[in-house]
Scaffold this active site. Structure first.
Site, PDB file in Angstrom:
ATOM      1  CD  GLU A 128       2.063  -5.554   7.963  1.00 46.45           C
ATOM      2  OE1 GLU A 128       2.203  -6.736   7.578  1.00 46.45           O
ATOM      3  OE2 GLU A 128       2.883  -4.653   7.705  1.00 46.45           O
ATOM      4  CG  HIS A 154      -0.118   0.028   2.502  1.00 46.75           C
ATOM      5  ND1 HIS A 154       0.424   1.179   3.021  1.00 46.75           N
ATOM      6  CD2 HIS A 154       0.259  -0.966   3.330  1.00 46.75           C
ATOM      7  CE1 HIS A 154       1.099   0.891   4.112  1.00 46.75           C
ATOM      8  NE2 HIS A 154       1.026  -0.412   4.319  1.00 46.75           N
TER       9      HIS A 154
END
Ligand SMILES: *[C@@H]1O[C@H](CO)[C@@H](O)[C@H](O)[C@H]1NC(C)=O
Ligand SMILES: *[C@@H]1O[C@H](CO)[C@@H](O)[C@H](O)[C@H]1NC(C)=O
Ligand SMILES: *[C@@H]1O[C@H](CO)[C@@H](O)[C@H](O)[C@H]1NC(C)=O
Ligand SMILES: *[C@@H]1O[C@H](CO)[C@@H](O)[C@H](O)[C@H]1NC(C)=O
Length: 357
Positions: free
Chosen positions: A203, A98
């Protein structure tokens, strides 16, 4: 506060160990070579790292002199799959990190020791929210760089685009995938951008609130047309603000996610796969794939040619511990190298914020 007993006992993740063997096939991308320095590597400057070379399958192409490197590479990957038994799958994974999020900016602002031991455990400060952080304007710009790069390769090299798209459920990855792939002028006949939101590509789950995701209703409300995998829970049942996933635990879940991507439903004949994820999770995926360590800067993308071989035999169950992390209860007395809690605030292992969100 609700923390399940299993999380406290460190059994929060227990998954079937894979009977799939993964190999990174080297010789195709610069990122696989030990001489390539990840810290200065710019994927947009060197054709995604695709090495200029010939392939064994080139000779079967009628006009191979006029085909581009990416066309010939795709042809070679198709050939690998045609020539392989059913238990072997070749895929090219495009692992995208990201763009810069508010949590990345806040870590820089407070400094990593103070960020880790206090600020990251809060949902934000009075001006910025970093719980399930969104992209900053700089992060949006990085996703648009990826967008423009894909568009350029489609136009200049007739590059095959992903057949399948997966994205982590955290806001910053949803936004990154959207800005990267939405509105691309895709080649005729290619798969539409229709991502699947997948829990296991999130994550690494620390006690930081940036690893705490929004509920499913919220995710659906911001991207109403995107598929959310079946079994995805309304609330985030993995984050608890007390225990953190270890690298070993994370690799177990990355292995499970990859198994679904390689041999799951609708994985056949989908040789290019995009996964929009995070730095820690991409590092874990690379470990599972046997790829060398390759850190990505925010917004960067790494392609990996992977051979997956399904082995006969019974899956074993692996169970791995999570660990408790201490933090301060008030702002630390920061030093450059370490976090020091004020004497009035001994490190504790209870969450600073409510876990439900
Ligand atoms: C491949 O060759 C072209 C010129 O033919 C060059 O511009 C490009 O940098 C080369 N790419 C790599 C990855 O070596
Ligand atoms: C909150 O954190 C941001 C860093 O992302 C910083 O720029 C801002 O000044 C902080 N606000 C306050 C009130 O400290
Ligand atoms: C998705 O991307 C488009 C640009 O392609 C943008 O206009 C839109 O606001 C984005 N949606 C969200 C929810 O971020
Ligand atoms: C989901 O989260 C949003 C805000 O983050 C909240 O407004 C909403 O009530 C929650 N929905 C459910 C079903 O819990």
């Amino acid at each position: 506060m609700k923390i399940s007993l299993s999380a406290l006992l460190g059994l929060a993740i227990s998954a079937h160990a894979s009977t799939i063997e993964y190999t990174t096939v080297t010789g195709y991308f610069l990122q696989d070579e030990t001489v390539t320095d990840p810290s200065t590597f710019d994927y947009t400057a060197v054709n995604f790292g695709l090495i200029n070379r010939t392939y064994p399958a080139d000779k079967e192409l009628k006009h191979h002199q006029s085909t581009t490197q990416w066309e010939r590479f795709y042809n070679q990957v198709q050939k690998f799959n045609e020539d392989s038994p059913k238990n072997i799958e070749y895929k090219v994974l495009f692992l995208g990190r990201h763009g810069n999020g508010w949590h990345n900016s806040a870590e820089t602002y407070y400094g990593t020791p103070a960020w880790n031991c206090y600020w990251a455990e809060l949902n934000g400060n009075s001006t910025v929210t970093w719980f399930d952080a969104a992209l900053t304007p700089a992060g949006e710009a990085q996703a648009l760089v990826a967008h423009d790069f894909w568009q350029k390769l489609i136009e200049e090299q007739k590059m095959h685009t992903p057949d399948n798209y997966f994205v982590s459920p955290l806001t910053r990855t949803l936004q990154t995938a959207n800005l990267t792939f939405n509105g691309l002028d895709l080649p005729h006949g290619s798969a539409a951008f229709a991502p699947v939101i997948k829990e296991l590509f999130r994550e690494g789950i620390s006690i930081h609130t940036c690893d705490h995701r929004h509920n499913k209703s919220y995710i659906h409300s911001i991207f109403p047309h995107w598929a959310i995998e079946s079994g995805f829970s309304e609330e985030d049942n993995l984050w608890n603000g007390v225990t953190a996933e270890t690298s070993a635990a994370q690799d177990v879940r990355s292995t499970q996610a990859l198994g679904e991507v390689f041999f799951g439903e609708s994985s056949k004949k989908k040789s290019y796969v995009s996964v929009t994820s995070h730095s820690g999770e991409i590092s874990s995926i690379l470990r599972v794939l046997g790829h060398r360590t390759f850190s990505l800067s925010t917004g960067a993308v790494i392609p990996v040619l992977v051979k997956a071989e399904k082995k006969e035999g019974k899956a074993t169950t692996t169970s791995v511990s999570w660990t408790a992390s201490a933090h301060c209860t008030v702002a630390p007395i920061t030093s450059v190298t370490a976090c020091v809690c004020p004497s009035s605030a001994a490190p504790v292992t209870t969450p600073l914020v409510a876990t439900g969100y």
